[in-house]
Design a protein around this motif. Structure first.
Motif, short mmCIF file in Angstrom:
data_model
loop_
_atom_site.label_atom_id
_atom_site.label_comp_id
_atom_site.label_asym_id
_atom_site.label_seq_id
_atom_site.Cartn_x
_atom_site.Cartn_y
_atom_site.Cartn_z
N LYS A 6 -63.21 -19.20 7.78
CA LYS A 6 -64.28 -18.22 7.53
C LYS A 6 -65.53 -18.66 8.27
O LYS A 6 -65.93 -19.82 8.22
N LYS A 17 -69.79 -17.80 9.16
CA LYS A 17 -70.95 -17.19 8.51
C LYS A 17 -71.29 -15.84 9.13
O LYS A 17 -71.80 -14.95 8.47
N HIS A 57 -70.53 -21.60 -7.63
CA HIS A 57 -69.82 -22.79 -7.16
C HIS A 57 -69.63 -23.80 -8.28
O HIS A 57 -70.59 -24.42 -8.76
N ASP A 65 -61.64 -19.12 -5.62
CA ASP A 65 -61.17 -19.81 -4.43
C ASP A 65 -60.74 -21.20 -4.88
O ASP A 65 -61.57 -22.02 -5.29
N ARG A 66 -59.44 -21.46 -4.86
CA ARG A 66 -58.92 -22.70 -5.42
C ARG A 66 -59.24 -23.93 -4.58
O ARG A 66 -59.16 -25.05 -5.06
N LYS A 67 -59.62 -23.71 -3.31
CA LYS A 67 -59.98 -24.84 -2.46
C LYS A 67 -61.46 -25.20 -2.61
O LYS A 67 -61.81 -26.37 -2.70
N THR A 68 -62.32 -24.20 -2.62
CA THR A 68 -63.76 -24.47 -2.70
C THR A 68 -64.26 -24.52 -4.14
O THR A 68 -65.40 -24.91 -4.39
N LYS A 69 -63.41 -24.10 -5.10
CA LYS A 69 -63.78 -24.04 -6.52
C LYS A 69 -64.92 -23.05 -6.76
O LYS A 69 -65.76 -23.24 -7.66
N GLU A 70 -64.93 -21.98 -5.98
CA GLU A 70 -65.93 -20.93 -6.16
C GLU A 70 -65.34 -19.76 -6.94
O GLU A 70 -64.19 -19.37 -6.72
N HIS A 123 -65.77 -15.69 -7.74
CA HIS A 123 -66.32 -14.48 -7.10
C HIS A 123 -66.35 -13.35 -8.11
O HIS A 123 -65.30 -12.87 -8.54
N ASN A 143 -59.56 -23.04 5.12
CA ASN A 143 -60.42 -23.69 4.13
C ASN A 143 -60.60 -22.87 2.86
O ASN A 143 -61.59 -23.02 2.14
N ALA A 144 -59.66 -21.97 2.58
CA ALA A 144 -59.79 -21.14 1.38
C ALA A 144 -58.43 -20.68 0.87
O ALA A 144 -57.49 -20.49 1.64
#
Length: 202
Positions: free
Chosen positions: A26, A28, A71, A105-110, A112, A151-152
């Motif tokens: 991803k 920006k 986050h 998002d299981r990788k970034t722990k965010e 949504h 990365n996600a």
């Protein structure tokens, strides 16, 4: 549900979609936001020939869908504490959480949280509301549930998919908190005055 089922359920609720190549990170800034659509025929045609592609959801603009990104569990806990402070009572019950479409998002722990901001003048891009909590408005995007990139890894939270809950209106208490940000204040002034820009922006 399949990824295409997820996409079609989201577009039915006003989310505009554009594809992300398999494994792509991803960025920006992405000009493909301008191609985001709710057109089922276009979307089905693309994913029938690119079934491994991921997808993103364009925030703001047509459809007025914005996403609150939280986050980590610490920031989520702080946000929930804020929500409790603005709880409303309905039929004798205290409501402390908004049931809206939600993904993680299981990788970034965010986390949504999807909201409908129709009629609201929210700032474009990313706006920090509080520590670890930011709002994605017009010009920003978020990876859609079912997507997996370098990365996600995004999935719907249990019982928070678009076939189980609606995308609810942006909470009034969050809007009030957002007005502590200068960008949000400018956006609201422009909406109320019917202006495209303020004098100092010219």
């Amino acid at each position: 549900m399949t990824k295409l089922d997820n996409i079609q359920a989201l577009t039915d609720r006003g989310c505009r979609i554009f594809p992300i190549a398999k494994g792509e990170a991803k960025s920006k800034s992405d000009q493909r936001i301008k191609t985001a659509t709710t057109d089922r025929e276009k979307i089905s045609r693309y994913f029938s020939t690119h079934p491994d592609s991921s997808y993103a959801i364009a925030c703001g603009g047509d459809g007025d869908i914005v996403v609150l990104v939280v986050h980590g569990l610490e920031s989520l806990s702080a946000l929930l504490d804020q929500a409790k402070a603005h709880a409303v009572t309905s039929d004798g019950k205290t409501v402390t959480a908004v049931k809206t479409v939600t993904a993680i998002d299981r990788k970034t722990k965010e986390f949504h949280f999807y909201f409908n901001a129709a009629g609201r003048a929210l700032p474009p891009g990313e706006t920090t509301i509080m520590n670890g909590v930011r709002l994605l408005g017009r010009g920003a995007y978020v990876l859609g549930p079912g997507s997996a990139t370098a990365n996600a890894l995004v999935r719907f939270m249990p019982n928070r998919g678009p076939n189980e809950v609606d995308i609810v209106d942006f909470p009034e208490w969050l809007f009030s908190k957002l007005l502590g940000n200068p960008q949000a204040v400018d956006a609201e002034i422009k909406r109320l005055a019917g202006l495209d820009e303020l004098a100092y922006e010219r």
